[in-house]
Design a protein around this motif. Structure first.
Motif, PDB file in Angstrom:
ATOM      1  N   GLY A 162      -6.024   2.239   1.318  1.00 13.72           N
ATOM      2  CA  GLY A 162      -4.597   1.964   1.550  1.00 13.72           C
ATOM      3  C   GLY A 162      -4.117   2.366   2.935  1.00 13.72           C
ATOM      4  O   GLY A 162      -3.587   1.531   3.684  1.00 13.72           O
ATOM      5  N   GLU A 195       0.834  -1.215   0.000  1.00 16.17           N
ATOM      6  CA  GLU A 195       0.000   0.000   0.000  1.00 16.17           C
ATOM      7  C   GLU A 195       0.864   1.258   0.000  1.00 16.17           C
ATOM      8  O   GLU A 195       0.543   2.238  -0.676  1.00 16.17           O
ATOM      9  N   HIS A 246       0.461   8.787  -5.736  1.00 19.03           N
ATOM     10  CA  HIS A 246       0.274  10.115  -5.129  1.00 19.03           C
ATOM     11  C   HIS A 246       1.569  10.869  -4.829  1.00 19.03           C
ATOM     12  O   HIS A 246       1.582  12.093  -4.812  1.00 19.03           O
ATOM     13  N   ASN A 288       1.066   4.043  -3.006  1.00 21.91           N
ATOM     14  CA  ASN A 288       0.846   5.467  -2.745  1.00 21.91           C
ATOM     15  C   ASN A 288       2.009   6.306  -3.278  1.00 21.91           C
ATOM     16  O   ASN A 288       1.795   7.439  -3.722  1.00 21.91           O
TER      17      ASN A 288
HETATM   18 MG   LIG Z   1      -3.413   4.018  -1.607  1.00 24.27          MG
END
Ligand SMILES: [Mg+2]
Ligand SMILES: Nc1ncnc2c1ncn2[C@@H]1O[C@H](COP(=O)(O)OP(=O)(O)OP(=O)(O)O)[C@@H](O)[C@H]1O
Length: 147
Positions: free
Chosen positions: A111, A49, A57, A53
Motif C-alpha cells: 500500500g 490504499e 491499521h 490503511n
Molecule cells: Mg495497506
C-alpha cells in the motif's frame, strides 16, 4: 472553479463492507471535474490504499482530498497506534497485518509503496500512541483537464 474543491469522509475501523466507498466517490468527483484518466487512476490508488490503511491499521480516521487547478492533495489522518519506523513501513512487503486481514487478501505490504509511486510528493508524520498523518500530492501542471 472556486478552489480548493474539497472531498472529505470518515473511515471506520475494521469496516471492510464500506471500505472503498470513500475513494470511489473521490474517483467520481475527479471524473466530474474532467480530470485526465491517468491522473484519476493515480489519485484512486492513493486514496484507496490510504483508506484501507485507516480501516486496517489506523483505527479509523479521516480522508480529505483538496483539488485545485494546480494539484490534488490527499490527506489521511488518524489517532491510531502510529508507525514506529516509517522507513521500514515504506518497504515493499513489510506488513503488520494480522492473519484474519491477510485471509481477506490484504497485507501484502504494497500500500505505502504504491502510494509513493503514484505521488509527486509524500510525507508521513507518525507518533506512536498519538496517530498518523499522511499527505500525498499529485501535481497537475496543465494536465488536469477542465479545472
Ligand atoms: Mg495497506
Ligand atoms: N495509518 C496507519 N496507522 C498505523 N500503522 C500503519 C498505518 N498505515 C500503515 N501502517 C503500517 O505500515 C505497514 C505497511 O503499510 P502498507 O499499506 O504498505 O501495507 P499493508 O497495509 O500491511 O498491506 P497492503 O497495503 O498491501 O494490503 C502496515 O502493515 C502497518 O504496520
Amino acid at each position: 472553479m472556486a478552489a480548493p474543491y474539497v472531498v472529505e469522509f470518515e473511515v471506520e475501523k475494521d469496516d471492510f463492507l464500506a471500505a472503498g466507498e470513500g475513494s470511489g466517490s473521490v474517483k467520481d468527483t475527479l471524473k466530474m471535474l474532467g480530470m485526465h484518466s491517468a491522473i484519476i487512476r493515480r489519485a484512486a490508488i492513493i486514496t484507496y490504499e490510504a483508506e484501507m490503511n485507516l480501516v486496517i491499521h489506523g483505527g479509523g480516521g479521516v480522508l480529505k482530498v483538496l483539488i485545485t487547478p494546480e494539484r490534488i492533495e490527499i490527506v489521511s489522518s488518524d489517532e491510531g497506534p502510529g508507525i514506529p519506523d516509517v522507513e521500514m513501513a515504506m518497504r515493499e512487503g513489510f506488513s503488520t497485518a494480522p492473519d484474519r486481514v491477510r485471509e481477506m487478501g490484504f497485507g501484502a505490504g504494497m500500500g505505502l509503496p504504491n502510494i509513493k509511486r503514484n505521488s509527486d510528493s509524500l510525507s508521513i508524520d507518525s507518533t506512536v500512541g498519538v496517530g498518523t498523518t499522511l499527505r500525498a500530492v499529485i501535481e497537475l501542471a496543465g494536465q488536469g483537464g477542465s479545472v
